[in-house]
Design a protein around this motif. Structure first.
Motif, PDB file in Angstrom:
ATOM      1  N   TYR A 114       0.846  -1.188   0.000  1.00 13.17           N
ATOM      2  CA  TYR A 114       0.000   0.000   0.000  1.00 13.17           C
ATOM      3  C   TYR A 114       0.883   1.240   0.000  1.00 13.17           C
ATOM      4  O   TYR A 114       1.622   1.490   0.963  1.00 13.17           O
ATOM      5  CB  TYR A 114      -0.930  -0.015   1.207  1.00 13.17           C
ATOM      6  N   ILE A 115       0.811   1.977  -1.096  1.00 13.09           N
ATOM      7  CA  ILE A 115       1.650   3.158  -1.297  1.00 13.09           C
ATOM      8  C   ILE A 115       0.745   4.335  -1.665  1.00 13.09           C
ATOM      9  O   ILE A 115      -0.056   4.230  -2.604  1.00 13.09           O
ATOM     10  CB  ILE A 115       2.696   2.922  -2.408  1.00 13.09           C
ATOM     11  N   ASP A 116       0.868   5.410  -0.908  1.00  5.92           N
ATOM     12  CA  ASP A 116       0.087   6.628  -1.156  1.00  5.92           C
ATOM     13  C   ASP A 116      -1.413   6.347  -1.190  1.00  5.92           C
ATOM     14  O   ASP A 116      -2.162   6.856  -2.035  1.00  5.92           O
ATOM     15  CB  ASP A 116       0.513   7.288  -2.473  1.00  5.92           C
ATOM     16  N   VAL A 162      -0.800  -1.516  -4.498  1.00  4.85           N
ATOM     17  CA  VAL A 162       0.066  -1.681  -5.665  1.00  4.85           C
ATOM     18  C   VAL A 162       0.263  -3.161  -5.930  1.00  4.85           C
ATOM     19  O   VAL A 162       0.547  -3.938  -5.007  1.00  4.85           O
ATOM     20  CB  VAL A 162       1.424  -0.983  -5.443  1.00  4.85           C
ATOM     21  N   ALA A 163       0.106  -3.563  -7.166  1.00  6.95           N
ATOM     22  CA  ALA A 163       0.247  -4.969  -7.530  1.00  6.95           C
ATOM     23  C   ALA A 163       1.699  -5.410  -7.378  1.00  6.95           C
ATOM     24  O   ALA A 163       2.630  -4.688  -7.726  1.00  6.95           O
ATOM     25  CB  ALA A 163      -0.227  -5.198  -8.964  1.00  6.95           C
ATOM     26  N   ALA A 164       1.886  -6.609  -6.835  1.00  2.00           N
ATOM     27  CA  ALA A 164       3.222  -7.191  -6.667  1.00  2.00           C
ATOM     28  C   ALA A 164       3.127  -8.679  -6.925  1.00  2.00           C
ATOM     29  O   ALA A 164       2.107  -9.317  -6.646  1.00  2.00           O
ATOM     30  CB  ALA A 164       3.758  -6.912  -5.270  1.00  2.00           C
ATOM     31  N   ASN A 165       4.220  -9.237  -7.476  1.00  6.08           N
ATOM     32  CA  ASN A 165       4.224 -10.656  -7.818  1.00  6.08           C
ATOM     33  C   ASN A 165       4.401 -11.558  -6.615  1.00  6.08           C
ATOM     34  O   ASN A 165       4.155 -12.755  -6.695  1.00  6.08           O
ATOM     35  CB  ASN A 165       5.328 -10.951  -8.833  1.00  6.08           C
ATOM     36  N   GLY A 166       4.844 -11.014  -5.525  1.00  2.00           N
ATOM     37  CA  GLY A 166       5.062 -11.812  -4.327  1.00  2.00           C
ATOM     38  C   GLY A 166       5.362 -10.918  -3.145  1.00  2.00           C
ATOM     39  O   GLY A 166       5.527  -9.699  -3.273  1.00  2.00           O
ATOM     40  N   ILE A 167       5.459 -11.532  -1.989  1.00  2.00           N
ATOM     41  CA  ILE A 167       5.737 -10.769  -0.773  1.00  2.00           C
ATOM     42  C   ILE A 167       7.107 -10.098  -0.839  1.00  2.00           C
ATOM     43  O   ILE A 167       7.234  -8.917  -0.481  1.00  2.00           O
ATOM     44  CB  ILE A 167       5.610 -11.675   0.463  1.00  2.00           C
ATOM     45  N   GLY A 216       5.164   6.354   4.250  1.00  2.97           N
ATOM     46  CA  GLY A 216       3.849   5.890   4.692  1.00  2.97           C
ATOM     47  C   GLY A 216       3.441   4.596   4.046  1.00  2.97           C
ATOM     48  O   GLY A 216       2.353   4.080   4.313  1.00  2.97           O
ATOM     49  N   ALA A 217       4.309   4.058   3.187  1.00  2.00           N
ATOM     50  CA  ALA A 217       3.993   2.803   2.508  1.00  2.00           C
ATOM     51  C   ALA A 217       4.242   1.622   3.445  1.00  2.00           C
ATOM     52  O   ALA A 217       5.119   1.669   4.305  1.00  2.00           O
ATOM     53  CB  ALA A 217       4.832   2.670   1.240  1.00  2.00           C
ATOM     54  N   TYR A 218       3.475   0.568   3.241  1.00  2.00           N
ATOM     55  CA  TYR A 218       3.631  -0.616   4.096  1.00  2.00           C
ATOM     56  C   TYR A 218       3.073  -1.839   3.384  1.00  2.00           C
ATOM     57  O   TYR A 218       2.376  -1.736   2.366  1.00  2.00           O
ATOM     58  CB  TYR A 218       2.920  -0.425   5.444  1.00  2.00           C
ATOM     59  N   VAL A 219       3.401  -2.995   3.935  1.00  2.00           N
ATOM     60  CA  VAL A 219       2.941  -4.284   3.413  1.00  2.00           C
ATOM     61  C   VAL A 219       2.022  -4.918   4.456  1.00  2.00           C
ATOM     62  O   VAL A 219       2.317  -4.886   5.651  1.00  2.00           O
ATOM     63  CB  VAL A 219       4.128  -5.232   3.118  1.00  2.00           C
ATOM     64  N   GLU A 257      -9.444  -0.717   1.910  1.00  2.00           N
ATOM     65  CA  GLU A 257      -9.019  -0.494   0.529  1.00  2.00           C
ATOM     66  C   GLU A 257     -10.006   0.381  -0.242  1.00  2.00           C
ATOM     67  O   GLU A 257      -9.635   1.009  -1.237  1.00  2.00           O
ATOM     68  CB  GLU A 257      -8.838  -1.834  -0.186  1.00  2.00           C
ATOM     69  N   SER A 258     -11.254   0.421   0.205  1.00  2.00           N
ATOM     70  CA  SER A 258     -12.253   1.220  -0.512  1.00  2.00           C
ATOM     71  C   SER A 258     -12.114   2.712  -0.236  1.00  2.00           C
ATOM     72  O   SER A 258     -12.684   3.522  -0.966  1.00  2.00           O
ATOM     73  CB  SER A 258     -13.664   0.758  -0.121  1.00  2.00           C
TER      74      SER A 258
END
Length: 372
Positions: free
Chosen positions: A47-49, A53-58, A76-79, A179-180
């Motif tokens: 999660y960025i801004d 954001v789509a990612a192929n893996g952790i 402020g981005a995080y997983v 997410e909404s």
């Protein structure tokens, strides 16, 4: 017990570890000690801004988040990684990626932990008990009314890892809600922790209200004119109230202190105080319901004893009434030649009249005293 999986320093075997969170090294040990989550992985995202954001893996998600945070003055981005009943190697793999403390990892693997909030360095480890009201579902073998589970939450500067045990209180709705709305998802790991805690505490409130209604229904049945005297049901409710108390009680003190922790941003402290207020309300309601269940159980036992005594009085009254004609018939059934009224013309109806009068007087006396 120390585990070689949880304490890698004393493990003499070479493990398969990731290089730069990506490519794997070749291991001399044929046993793979740490593996990425597969079957237990519910969902993950970077999660960025305020956007996912789509990612192929952790590993790629972690790389993207940390590169973004390093390049910006206001990181402020995080997983957010969600697991459901993972195996030990899967949690240990995440521990290698995010630097989780071994003791917290051990608790997350074993489950059945006491609700708590602990700090390990710059991260928090939170254990939440989940509850669900099972009335109306397929009854369990033990007749449980409240189903319980656990949610372990690892919260760090740029990650959130949730480990859920049990089938109750899934977090899919929480993730979709965050997410909404970009405003909610941009609150960072602390915002995710607040959303999870708020969701769990709301479930506490629902279950507490349903248990309160159940207790009131049982209370009305106990004091009804025709009481069911279902002591087993009342005792089961008492046990479930204790289970609910064990779930919410230990969490009140650490959650009230959570807004004062430095790892919680100042703008999120009011939200955590609100969750703490709701949790306090739940604890008070559970305490009141627990005391009510004690009173109902005692009243039901007293009511059952009173009804048993009333039955015994009725039986004793009828035995006393029947004993009068039995006694007279027994006396005049003796074969003695010289007995009064034996040869009298009106002896038989006289004796019957005495029996009727005596039984009537006894019946009226017992009715007047409330025995019949």
């Amino acid at each position: 017990m120390r585990s070689t999986l949880l304490f890698p320093r004393i493990n003499r075997h070479t493990r398969v570890l990731s290089t730069h969170l990506g490519a794997a090294q070749v291991s001399a040990d044929p046993v793979v000690r740490c593996v990425p989550p597969a079957s237990s992985l519910v969902e993950f995202g970077a999660y960025i801004d305020g956007k996912k954001v789509a990612a192929n893996g952790i590993p790629e998600a972690v790389r993207m988040v940390r590169e973004h945070n390093e390049a910006n003055e206001m990181p402020g981005a995080y997983v957010w990684v969600g697991l459901h009943e993972p195996a030990a190697p899967e949690v240990e793999w995440l521990a290698e990626v995010f630097g989780l403390h071994p003791l917290a990892v051990e608790d997350a693997i074993k489950a059945h932990q006491r609700p708590k909030v602990e700090r390990y360095g710059d991260s928090l480890f939170v254990v939440l008990k989940t509850v669900a009201f099972l009335d109306g579902e397929v009854p369990t073998a033990s007749g449980e009314i409240i189903g319980t589970g656990e949610i372990m939450v690892f919260v760090g500067p740029d990650f959130v890892v949730t480990v859920r045990h049990g089938r109750y209180c899934p977090l899919g709705d929480v993730r979709e809600k965050l997410e909404s709305k970009a405003k909610l998802i941009s609150r960072g790991p602390a915002g995710v922790l607040h959303a999870i805690a708020d969701h769990v505490v709301d479930k506490y409130l629902q279950v507490a209200d349903l248990m309160q209604a159940e207790l009131e229904e049982v209370e009305a049945a106990v004091f009804a004119e025709v009481s069911s005297r279902d002591i087993n049901r009342i005792y089961q409710l008492k046990r479930e109230m204790l289970e609910l108390k064990r779930a919410v009680g230990p969490l009140q003190t650490p959650f009230n202190a959570l807004p004062q922790r430095r790892s919680i941003p100042s703008e999120m402290r009011e939200y955590f105080r609100d969750v703490g207020d709701h949790l306090s309300r739940v604890c008070e309601q559970v305490q009141a319901s627990n005391e009510l269940s004690d009173s109902i159980l005692q009243a039901a036992l007293a009511r059952s004893n009173a009804l048993a005594n009333e039955d015994m009085r009725k039986i004793s009254s009828w035995v006393a009434i029947i004993s009068v004609p039995t006694m007279i018939a027994g006396i005049y059934g003796m074969n003695f030649e010289h007995m009064p009224e034996v040869k009298a013309v009106y002896g038989y109806p006289l004796v019957l009249g005495v029996m009727v009068v005596a039984c009537t007087l006894l019946h009226r006396a017992f009715r007047r005293n409330g025995w019949l």
